[in-house]
Design a protein around this motif. Structure first.
Motif, PDB file in Angstrom:
ATOM      1  N   UNK A   1      11.661  -4.577   9.840  1.00 47.48           N
ATOM      2  CA  UNK A   1      10.442  -3.828  10.119  1.00 47.48           C
ATOM      3  C   UNK A   1       9.800  -3.383   8.822  1.00 47.48           C
TER       4      UNK A   1
ATOM      5  N   UNK B   1      12.003  -1.163   6.253  1.00 44.99           N
ATOM      6  CA  UNK B   1      13.104  -0.418   6.857  1.00 44.99           C
ATOM      7  C   UNK B   1      14.396  -0.894   6.186  1.00 44.99           C
TER       8      UNK B   1
ATOM      9  N   UNK C   1       7.645  -0.317   7.726  1.00 43.41           N
ATOM     10  CA  UNK C   1       7.194   0.989   8.203  1.00 43.41           C
ATOM     11  C   UNK C   1       5.868   1.329   7.538  1.00 43.41           C
ATOM     12  N   UNK C   2       4.888   1.716   8.353  1.00 37.59           N
ATOM     13  CA  UNK C   2       3.573   2.127   7.859  1.00 37.59           C
ATOM     14  C   UNK C   2       3.317   3.535   8.395  1.00 37.59           C
ATOM     15  N   UNK C   3       2.285   4.227   7.895  1.00 36.75           N
ATOM     16  CA  UNK C   3       2.141   5.637   8.263  1.00 36.75           C
ATOM     17  C   UNK C   3       2.271   5.979   9.754  1.00 36.75           C
ATOM     18  N   UNK C   4       1.684   5.231  10.650  1.00 37.49           N
ATOM     19  CA  UNK C   4       1.804   5.615  12.060  1.00 37.49           C
ATOM     20  C   UNK C   4       2.397   4.501  12.899  1.00 37.49           C
ATOM     21  N   UNK C   5       3.262   3.679  12.325  1.00 40.73           N
ATOM     22  CA  UNK C   5       3.836   2.624  13.138  1.00 40.73           C
ATOM     23  C   UNK C   5       4.730   1.715  12.330  1.00 40.73           C
TER      24      UNK C   5
ATOM     25  N   UNK D   1       0.857  -1.182   0.000  1.00 41.98           N
ATOM     26  CA  UNK D   1       0.000   0.000   0.000  1.00 41.98           C
ATOM     27  C   UNK D   1       0.894   1.234   0.000  1.00 41.98           C
ATOM     28  N   UNK D   2       0.453   2.258  -0.686  1.00 42.43           N
ATOM     29  CA  UNK D   2       1.216   3.497  -0.707  1.00 42.43           C
ATOM     30  C   UNK D   2       1.477   3.964   0.740  1.00 42.43           C
ATOM     31  N   UNK D   3       2.691   4.432   0.995  1.00 48.71           N
ATOM     32  CA  UNK D   3       3.029   4.870   2.347  1.00 48.71           C
ATOM     33  C   UNK D   3       3.576   3.756   3.223  1.00 48.71           C
ATOM     34  N   UNK D   4       3.748   2.538   2.673  1.00 52.23           N
ATOM     35  CA  UNK D   4       4.335   1.444   3.447  1.00 52.23           C
ATOM     36  C   UNK D   4       5.640   1.037   2.773  1.00 52.23           C
ATOM     37  N   UNK D   5       6.696   0.841   3.549  1.00 52.93           N
ATOM     38  CA  UNK D   5       7.964   0.389   2.965  1.00 52.93           C
ATOM     39  C   UNK D   5       8.794  -0.348   4.010  1.00 52.93           C
TER      40      UNK D   5
END
Ligand SMILES: C[S@@+](CC[C@H](N)C(=O)[O-])C[C@H]1O[C@@H](n2cnc3c(N)ncnc32)[C@H](O)[C@@H]1O
Ligand code: SF4
Ligand code: SF4
Lengths: 86, 365
Positions: free
Chosen positions: A21, A16, A23-27, A10-14
Motif C-alpha cells: 500500500x 506501508x 499511504x496518502x493523507x486521507x487514504x 509528494x510530502x505526506x505520502x509513504x
C-alpha cells in the motif's frame, strides 16, 4: 515524465512498512505487481532510467524498453493522483 | 430473506479517529462535537491511548486522525503522535491551530506527525472570528508559512454554511495561493452544535447551486495543473440531495471513533440515538469492540432496514444512509434516511431547507 526526470513522493505520502500500500493523507493506494519495488526506489535522487535499470536487474529476461514504459506509466498514474511529483 | 453470517458482515476498519480531548479555545457555531462535552478529568491517560493505538494497528487500521476538541490542548500530544507512528499508523492531526508555534510543531513532526489539517471559518477575518466565537483567524494565517517549513502534508479545511457561503470563491482563491496538498470544502453537517444553529447555517438552494459550480470549477482548474495542483475534496450539503451518503462508509464498516473518555463509537453522532451504549477501551480490547460490541453490530448488514431499503440495490453503496440523521429527523433510528427520495419523510427536507429564519447564535461551550 521523461526518462531523465527525477520523481519523488509528494510530502505526506509513504509506503506501508509491510502491506502493498501507498499511504496518502486521507487514504491508501493498493499496489500490484512491481509497483511497490518501483516506488521504493523513488527517492528524489534516482532518475526514471536508473529505476528501470535497477528493476531490469531484478527481473531477468525483460525488455528494457518495456520496463521503461511500465515505470513511466506507473509514475504518471501516481502523479495524476498527486502522490508523485517530478 | 437470506441470513447473512456475522463473519460476512465484518470488514476491517481503516480509520481510527481519536478525539483526544473536548477542550477547545474556539466556540464554533457549527461544531459537530456533542452538546454534552466530556470534562477533562475523565480523559484517557497517555498510556491508555498508547495501548489502543497499538490495538488499532493490529486490527488493520491504517490512519490515525488526532482530533477533538483541540488536540493541541493535550500536553502529551507529541507522545501520542510517537505512539501512533510507533504502532505503524499514518498520523494526521486535525486542528484549529490555536496553541501551535514553530517550536511545538517541530516537536510534533519529530515525533512522527505526517499530515496536518488546519480548519478555517471564513476568508474574511471579522466573520471568521464571529463564527469561531473568538479571535483565531489572524493566527491561522500566520501559521501557514510556518507549517510549510516542515516536511508534512497540509490540508486546509472550510466548513461551509449560510454565514460564509457567499465568500466561498474568495476562500478557495486564498487557499490556492498557499498551495496546500489538499483542500477540503465540507458543507456543514447538522450534528451537535450545528443542529442547534441549523436555522442560521442552512444555505438557500441558490447558494448551494452556486457553491457546487464554484467547487467544480476549482477542481477542474487544479486537475489541469500538472504540477502543484491541489487535491480538492468536497462534501455535498445535507438536506439538498436525493439519495443519502454512505455515512462514515457504512456503520461499523470502516471507522472507529474513540471519544475523550474512551467510549468507542461507530460515528461521532451515534450517542444521539436513544438506547445506544458504548463500550469503553478501558474495559475491552478494540478487537472485541469492533467484532462483538452491541453498538458496532447495531446497524451492520440489512436486517434492521425497512423493506424499501432491503430490496433496493443502492443499499450496497449507501448502507441505508445515516442513522443519526434518520433518528434526528424522524424520531426512528431505523427509518429510511429522509434524504432519500424513497423515504415517506423526504418532503420535510423542503421545509427545513427554507427554514432560514435569523435565530440567535448558540456558540459551542
Ligand atoms: C470537530 S473538529 C476538531 C478539530 C479542531 N478543533 C478543528 O476544528 O479543526 C474536526 C473537523 O470537523 C470539522 N467540522 C466541525 N463541525 C463540523 C460540521 N458540523 N460539519 C462538517 N464538518 C465539521 C472541522 O472543521 C474540523 O476539520
Ligand atoms: S470545530 Fe471549532 S469549536 Fe469544534 S472542536 Fe474544532 S475548533 Fe473547536
Ligand atoms: S431506499 Fe434505502 S438503500 Fe435505497 S437509496 Fe434510499 S436509503 Fe439507500
Amino acid at each position: 515524465m521523461q526518462i531523465d526526470s527525477i520523481p519523488r513522493l509528494t510530502v505526506g505520502c509513504r509506503l506501508h512498512p509491510t502491506e502493498d500500500l501507498l499511504l496518502v493523507p486521507e487514504g491508501a493506494l493498493q499496489l500490484g505487481g512491481p509497483a511497490k519495488d518501483i516506488l521504493a526506489m523513488v527517492d528524489g535522487k534516482r532518475t526514471v532510467a536508473m529505476i528501470a535499470d535497477a528493476l531490469l536487474a531484478q527481473y531477468d529476461g525483460a525488455e528494457r524498453q518495456e520496463v521503461l514504459e511500465d515505470v513511466v506509466a506507473l509514475l504518471e498514474r501516481m502523479q495524476q493522483r498527486g502522490a508523485i511529483r517530478s | 430473506m437470506e441470513t447473512i453470517s456475522k463473519e460476512y458482515l465484518l470488514t476491517q476498519p481503516s480509520s481510527f479517529i481519536a478525539e483526544v480531548t473536548h477542550r477547545c479555545p474556539l466556540h464554533c457555531l457549527y461544531c459537530s462535537n456533542p452538546i454534552e462535552l466530556k470534562r477533562s478529568e475523565g480523559e484517557l491517560a497517555t498510556e491508555d491511548w498508547v495501548r489502543v493505538f497499538k490495538q488499532g494497528a493490529e486490527l488493520g487500521m491504517l490512519h490515525l486522525h488526532l482530533t477533538g476538541g483541540e488536540p493541541l490542548a493535550r500536553p502529551d500530544l507529541a507522545q501520542l503522535i510517537a505512539a501512533g507512528r510507533g504502532a505503524g499508523l499514518y498520523v494526521n492531526m486535525i486542528t484549529s491551530g490555536i496553541g501551535l508555534t514553530e517550536k511545538r510543531l517541530a516537536e510534533l513532526v519529530d515525533a512522527g506527525l505526517e499530515h496536518l489539517q488546519l480548519s478555517f471559518q471564513d476568508v474574511e477575518e471579522a466573520s471568521a472570528n464571529h463564527i469561531a466565537g473568538t479571535r483565531a483567524h489572524a493566527h491561522k494565517l500566520t501559521l501557514i508559512p510556518v507549517i510549510r517549513k516542515f516536511p508534512i502534508a497540509l490540508t486546509l479545511n472550510l466548513v461551509v454554511h449560510r454565514q460564509n457561503i457567499d465568500r466561498l470563491e474568495r476562500f478557495i482563491e486564498m487557499a490556492e495561493e498557499f498551495a496546500p496538498e489538499r483542500l477540503e470544502i465540507a458543507h456543514v453537517q447538522y450534528y451537535g452544535w450545528a443542529l442547534k444553529n441549523r436555522g442560521l447555517l442552512m444555505p438557500t438552494q441558490e447558494q448551494v447551486e452556486r457553491s457546487v459550480a464554484i467547487v467544480e470549477a476549482a477542481k477542474a482548474r487544479n486537475q489541469a495543473r500538472n504540477h502543484g495542483g491541489i487535491k480538492i475534496e468536497s462534501v455535498f450539503p445535507d438536506y439538498f440531495g436525493s439519495y443519502p451518503k454512505a455515512c462514515v462508509g457504512g456503520w461499523g464498516r470502516q471507522m472507529m471513533l474513540i471519544d475523550p473518555i474512551g467510549q468507542a463509537m461507530p460515528c461521532h453522532a451515534a450517542a444521539v440515538i436513544p438506547g445506544m451504549s458504548f463500550d469503553n477501551v478501558r474495559e475491552h480490547s478494540l478487537s472485541w469492540i469492533w467484532k462483538e460490541s452491541a453498538a458496532f453490530n447495531r446497524f451492520r448488514g440489512d436486517a434492521w432496514m425497512s423493506e424499501t431499503c432491503k430490496s433496493c440495490p443502492r443499499k450496497e453503496r449507501d448502507f441505508g444512509g445515516c442513522r443519526c440523521q434518520a433518528f434526528q429527523l424522524t424520531g426512528d433510528a431505523e427509518a429510511i434516511d429522509p434524504v432519500c427520495v424513497l423515504s415517506p419523510d423526504h418532503g420535510m427536507l423542503a421545509q427545513l431547507r427554507s427554514a432560514t429564519e435569523e435565530s440567535l447564535p448558540m456558540w459551542r461551550g
